[in-house]
Design a protein around this motif. Structure first.
Motif, short mmCIF file in Angstrom:
data_model
loop_
_atom_site.label_atom_id
_atom_site.label_comp_id
_atom_site.label_asym_id
_atom_site.label_seq_id
_atom_site.Cartn_x
_atom_site.Cartn_y
_atom_site.Cartn_z
N ALA A 163 -4.24 -1.56 -11.10
CA ALA A 163 -3.18 -0.88 -11.83
C ALA A 163 -3.77 0.35 -12.49
O ALA A 163 -4.92 0.33 -12.95
CB ALA A 163 -2.56 -1.81 -12.88
N GLY A 164 -2.97 1.44 -12.53
CA GLY A 164 -3.51 2.67 -13.09
C GLY A 164 -2.43 3.58 -13.62
O GLY A 164 -1.23 3.26 -13.63
N TYR A 165 -2.87 4.75 -14.06
CA TYR A 165 -1.97 5.75 -14.64
C TYR A 165 -2.45 7.15 -14.23
O TYR A 165 -3.66 7.40 -14.13
CB TYR A 165 -1.95 5.63 -16.17
CG TYR A 165 -1.29 6.80 -16.86
CD1 TYR A 165 0.10 6.90 -16.92
CD2 TYR A 165 -2.05 7.81 -17.42
CE1 TYR A 165 0.71 7.98 -17.54
CE2 TYR A 165 -1.46 8.89 -18.04
CZ TYR A 165 -0.07 8.97 -18.10
OH TYR A 165 0.53 10.04 -18.70
N MET A 166 -1.48 8.04 -14.02
CA MET A 166 -1.79 9.41 -13.61
C MET A 166 -0.92 10.37 -14.43
O MET A 166 0.27 10.11 -14.65
CB MET A 166 -1.49 9.57 -12.11
CG MET A 166 -1.92 10.89 -11.51
SD MET A 166 -1.51 11.00 -9.73
CE MET A 166 -2.50 9.64 -9.06
N PHE A 167 -1.53 11.47 -14.87
CA PHE A 167 -0.79 12.54 -15.53
C PHE A 167 -0.95 13.80 -14.71
O PHE A 167 -2.07 14.18 -14.31
CB PHE A 167 -1.31 12.79 -16.95
CG PHE A 167 -0.67 13.98 -17.60
CD1 PHE A 167 0.63 13.90 -18.06
CD2 PHE A 167 -1.36 15.17 -17.73
CE1 PHE A 167 1.24 15.01 -18.65
CE2 PHE A 167 -0.77 16.29 -18.31
CZ PHE A 167 0.54 16.20 -18.79
N LEU A 168 0.18 14.48 -14.43
CA LEU A 168 0.16 15.64 -13.55
C LEU A 168 0.84 16.84 -14.20
O LEU A 168 1.84 16.68 -14.93
CB LEU A 168 0.87 15.35 -12.22
CG LEU A 168 0.38 14.17 -11.39
CD1 LEU A 168 1.18 12.91 -11.72
CD2 LEU A 168 0.50 14.48 -9.90
N ILE A 169 0.32 18.02 -13.90
CA ILE A 169 0.98 19.29 -14.20
C ILE A 169 1.30 19.94 -12.86
O ILE A 169 0.40 20.28 -12.09
CB ILE A 169 0.08 20.20 -15.03
CG1 ILE A 169 -0.32 19.52 -16.34
CG2 ILE A 169 0.81 21.52 -15.33
CD1 ILE A 169 -1.34 20.30 -17.16
N LEU A 170 2.58 20.08 -12.56
CA LEU A 170 3.05 20.63 -11.29
C LEU A 170 3.52 22.06 -11.50
O LEU A 170 4.20 22.37 -12.49
CB LEU A 170 4.18 19.78 -10.72
CG LEU A 170 3.94 18.26 -10.68
CD1 LEU A 170 5.24 17.54 -10.33
CD2 LEU A 170 2.87 17.93 -9.68
N GLU A 171 3.19 22.96 -10.56
CA GLU A 171 3.57 24.36 -10.67
C GLU A 171 4.23 24.85 -9.39
O GLU A 171 3.69 25.70 -8.67
CB GLU A 171 2.35 25.22 -11.00
CG GLU A 171 1.67 24.86 -12.31
CD GLU A 171 0.53 25.81 -12.63
OE1 GLU A 171 0.77 27.03 -12.73
OE2 GLU A 171 -0.61 25.32 -12.75
N PRO A 172 5.41 24.34 -9.06
CA PRO A 172 6.08 24.78 -7.82
C PRO A 172 6.74 26.15 -7.99
O PRO A 172 7.06 26.57 -9.11
CB PRO A 172 7.13 23.69 -7.61
CG PRO A 172 7.47 23.23 -9.01
CD PRO A 172 6.17 23.30 -9.77
#
Length: 215
Positions: A67-76
């Motif tokens: 089990a895990g966690y991810m944080f993302l910054i997306l720049e489309p």
């Protein structure tokens, strides 16, 4: 250098940089953390940045739930060629099965992830299946120096008008730089519902075994 277009786009050049550190804590547990940066060109035109970590339970039969966690910054890019910033919080659960066919290491990974996005707010439940092959190419005094990599991953949305998210094919080479580190260079072709993107990949990995210190 190529900058993306908006709809039905084909990106001829994107860059993908990743650092991964894994640690075997004891015979039952291991932990992995990674950071990743993607750009529409070599470096400057950022596309995505993420940090992620997960805790994995290892069984002797090669089956490992995690089990895990991810944080993302997306720049489309938008349809008028302007960027917007989206943030994503993504908890996930996965099951990994590892085995060997001759001298080829085979990994199957099944992952479910809950995607909480902003700008605009959205929730997506996505399922992923990855098969990964790693095969030795060159050994020196019995130690693996150079190896090949082939991966294929399909990603599907559970509740969405467009259920197909993307399919990602990876091919590359890996070099073991020492007992605990490796460098991988590769190419990714990702086909989405509305676009196709190609990446050159540079990935550096560190692997540590703390279980020996606990014995």
């Amino acid at each position: 250098m190529f900058t993306s277009s908006a709809f039905s786009q084909t990106d001829n050049l994107n860059s993908w940089y990743q650092y991964t550190v894994s640690a075997k804590l004891n015979e039952k547990w291991s932990a992995t953390a990674l950071s990743q940066y993607r750009s529409y060109d070599v470096v400057k035109d950022g596309r995505l940045f993420l940090v992620s970590g997960y805790l994995e339970r290892n069984f002797k039969n090669g089956i490992s739930p995690a089990a895990g966690y991810m944080f993302l910054i997306l720049e489309p890019y938008t349809d008028v060629m302007e960027k917007k910033i989206r943030y994503e919080n993504r908890p996930y659960q996965q099951l990994t099965i590892r085995n060997k066919m001759g001298n080829v290491s085979v990994m199957h990974r099944y992952r479910a992830e809950e995607r909480f996005l902003t700008n605009p707010d959205d929730f997506i439940l996505r399922l992923r299946y990855l098969i990964s092959l790693k095969f030795p190419l060159y050994k020196n005094d019995g130690t693996e120096v150079l190896y090949g990599i082939f991966k294929n991953e399909i990603r599907m949305n559970v509740v969405k008008d467009e259920q197909f998210d993307s399919n990602r094919i990876t091919a590359g080479l890996g070099i073991n730089l020492g007992k605990n580190s490796s460098l991988e260079l590769g190419f990714i072709n990702q086909v989405g519902a509305d676009d196709t993107a190609n990446y050159t990949v540079v990935s550096f990995k560190n692997n540590f075994d703390f279980s020996k210190n606990n014995d």
